[in-house]
Scaffold this active site. Sequence first.
Site, PDB file in Angstrom:
ATOM      1  N   GLY A 133     -11.752  -9.143  -1.887  1.00  0.00           N
ATOM      2  CA  GLY A 133     -10.051  -9.857  -1.083  1.00  0.00           C
ATOM      3  C   GLY A 133      -9.241 -10.651  -2.179  1.00  0.00           C
ATOM      4  CE  LYS A 149     -17.604 -11.643   2.399  1.00  0.00           C
ATOM      5  NZ  LYS A 149     -16.213 -10.674   2.691  1.00  0.00           N
ATOM      6  NE  ARG A 203      -4.452  -1.915   1.947  1.00  0.00           N
ATOM      7  CZ  ARG A 203      -5.494  -2.063   1.950  1.00  0.00           C
ATOM      8  NH1 ARG A 203      -4.996  -1.487   3.552  1.00  0.00           N
ATOM      9  NH2 ARG A 203      -6.181  -2.669   2.029  1.00  0.00           N
ATOM     10  N   GLY A 261     -14.657  -3.630  -0.126  1.00  0.00           N
ATOM     11  CA  GLY A 261     -16.107  -3.143   0.012  1.00  0.00           C
ATOM     12  C   GLY A 261     -16.228  -1.793  -0.856  1.00  0.00           C
TER      13      GLY A 261
HETATM   14  P1  ADP Z   1     -13.939 -11.653  -1.695  1.00  0.00           P
HETATM   15  O1  ADP Z   1     -13.009 -11.635  -0.944  1.00  0.00           O
HETATM   16  O2  ADP Z   1     -13.472 -11.610  -3.466  1.00  0.00           O
HETATM   17  O3  ADP Z   1     -15.300 -10.521  -2.120  1.00  0.00           O
HETATM   18  P2  ADP Z   1     -15.626 -13.169   0.163  1.00  0.00           P
HETATM   19  O4  ADP Z   1     -15.129 -12.370   0.278  1.00  0.00           O
HETATM   20  O5  ADP Z   1     -17.315 -12.708  -0.687  1.00  0.00           O
HETATM   21  O6  ADP Z   1     -14.516 -13.152  -1.897  1.00  0.00           O
HETATM   22  O7  ADP Z   1     -15.826 -15.125  -0.031  1.00  0.00           O
HETATM   23  C1  ADP Z   1     -14.867 -15.711  -0.263  1.00  0.00           C
HETATM   24  C2  ADP Z   1     -15.110 -17.178   0.066  1.00  0.00           C
HETATM   25  O8  ADP Z   1     -15.491 -16.971   0.334  1.00  0.00           O
HETATM   26  C3  ADP Z   1     -13.395 -17.535   0.242  1.00  0.00           C
HETATM   27  O9  ADP Z   1     -13.114 -17.973   2.246  1.00  0.00           O
HETATM   28  C4  ADP Z   1     -13.665 -18.991   0.149  1.00  0.00           C
HETATM   29  O10 ADP Z   1     -13.094 -19.523   1.162  1.00  0.00           O
HETATM   30  C5  ADP Z   1     -15.420 -18.898   0.668  1.00  0.00           C
HETATM   31  N1  ADP Z   1     -16.514 -19.685  -0.439  1.00  0.00           N
HETATM   32  C6  ADP Z   1     -16.321 -20.121  -2.035  1.00  0.00           C
HETATM   33  N2  ADP Z   1     -16.841 -20.964  -2.081  1.00  0.00           N
HETATM   34  C7  ADP Z   1     -17.171 -21.362  -1.224  1.00  0.00           C
HETATM   35  C8  ADP Z   1     -18.608 -22.670  -0.812  1.00  0.00           C
HETATM   36  N3  ADP Z   1     -18.613 -23.441  -1.519  1.00  0.00           N
HETATM   37  N4  ADP Z   1     -18.714 -22.960   0.393  1.00  0.00           N
HETATM   38  C9  ADP Z   1     -18.072 -22.325   1.292  1.00  0.00           C
HETATM   39  N5  ADP Z   1     -17.516 -21.276   1.383  1.00  0.00           N
HETATM   40  C10 ADP Z   1     -16.923 -20.765   0.097  1.00  0.00           C
HETATM   41 MG    MG Z   2     -12.849 -11.526   1.418  1.00  0.00          MG
END
Ligand code: ADP
Ligand code: MG
Length: 387
Positions: A343, A188, A35, A366
């Site tokens: 992330g 999420k 960063r 976010g």
């Molecule tokens: P990002 O940070 O890219 O926005 P998120 O924080 O929404 O992504 O989600 C990432 C998490 O989702 C990871 O820790 C991953 O292990 C989990 N994940 C993805 N697919 C599944 C699944 N089928 N069941 C449980 N967890 C999952």
């Molecule tokens: Mg995440």
Amino acid sequence: MKQSIEEIEVAGKRVLMRVDFNVPMVDGVITDDRRIQMALPTIKSVIDRGGMVTLLSHLGRPSGNGFEEKFSLVPVANRLSELLGSEVSCSDDDQSSPLILRENLRFNSGELSGDKTFASELSTGADIYCNDAFGTAHRDHASLVAVQHAMEGKPRVAGLLLSKELEYLDHTITNAKHPFVVVLGGAKVSDKMGVIEHLLGKVDTILIGGAMAYTFLVASNEQVGSSVVEHDRIEDARSLLVAVEESTTTLILPQDHVCAQHIEKGTPVQIVKGPIPNDWFGVDIGPEAMSTFTDTLKSAQTIVWNGPMGVYETPPFDIGTRQIAQAIAEATESGAVSIVGGGDSAAAISAFELNSKMTHISTGGGASLQMLEGRAFSSVTLLDDAV
Ligand code: ADP
Ligand code: MG
């Protein structure tokens, strides 16, 4: 488009610059200085043209009742000083050094509350305001919003990092070339519903994988075993699927799944097409879904990706995510614009060593999702428009 720091005169002027130096630290030692590195071009652009800089940042979550050693920005000032090869003064009282980093903004409770008095204290002696903190640009904190009101009439501009984020997450998406394909995954659902809603009719195809697919599959009356489901969002998912039907956008859910009973390396897995047995849960998109998704990506001209397709942290449940990342990299090589936010998606791309193959990897999780929801950020709206 917003006025960029590069387009204005800075010689002899003091630029008050909001950056994101919220770096990971262990026992006062910075474990990843990316960063700080990323902020260098904007800082140098001012210094090289004879301007002076006062940097503003937060770090971690101090209580807001004054100085706390473990949240001090002194180690950041030292690292910045090494990287620039010039002295950085870490002080709230220094008004004259060419390069100043104020202490952690969140030592003052006025930062989070957006306090006007704190903002006017920050703006004292500043001639120009520059926002280069995309990761916190969706917040209404004092250093992002109230300070811009306090500096009304003076130039308020975007830094190079923020300009780049706006170029891709706003301009490119608003003027997207078609086919425009959005890939959503991760855990999420609630965070990403607003994105789907906003993009209906604007994108050609939305591919949904990851845990969030299961809430949508339940909403389409499928059996998902013990997959992760956000039960209080099933009704919203159902309404969203109806809205999709009425729009020009196609939404594709995985037709098969890699299922397991535990999240650990070497655990037995089965590929399931149709109802997932009770006691089993989806950990990755299945092979047919992988090929549907990668085929769709092949012809895309604009791609937005947010969220992994499976539990990518635990191989072999990273295969779906890896294939999607590779398909996006190939589409980009053939001329598509690819934008990655989130992330975990960024971490996955790093692990696959595909960073350089993507057009843009957003630095804000976010913030990038909120941009994709079409939300306006006060900290951006208040900046001067480009002339
Ligand atoms: P990002 O940070 O890219 O926005 P998120 O924080 O929404 O992504 O989600 C990432 C998490 O989702 C990871 O820790 C991953 O292990 C989990 N994940 C993805 N697919 C599944 C699944 N089928 N069941 C449980 N967890 C999952
Ligand atoms: Mg995440």
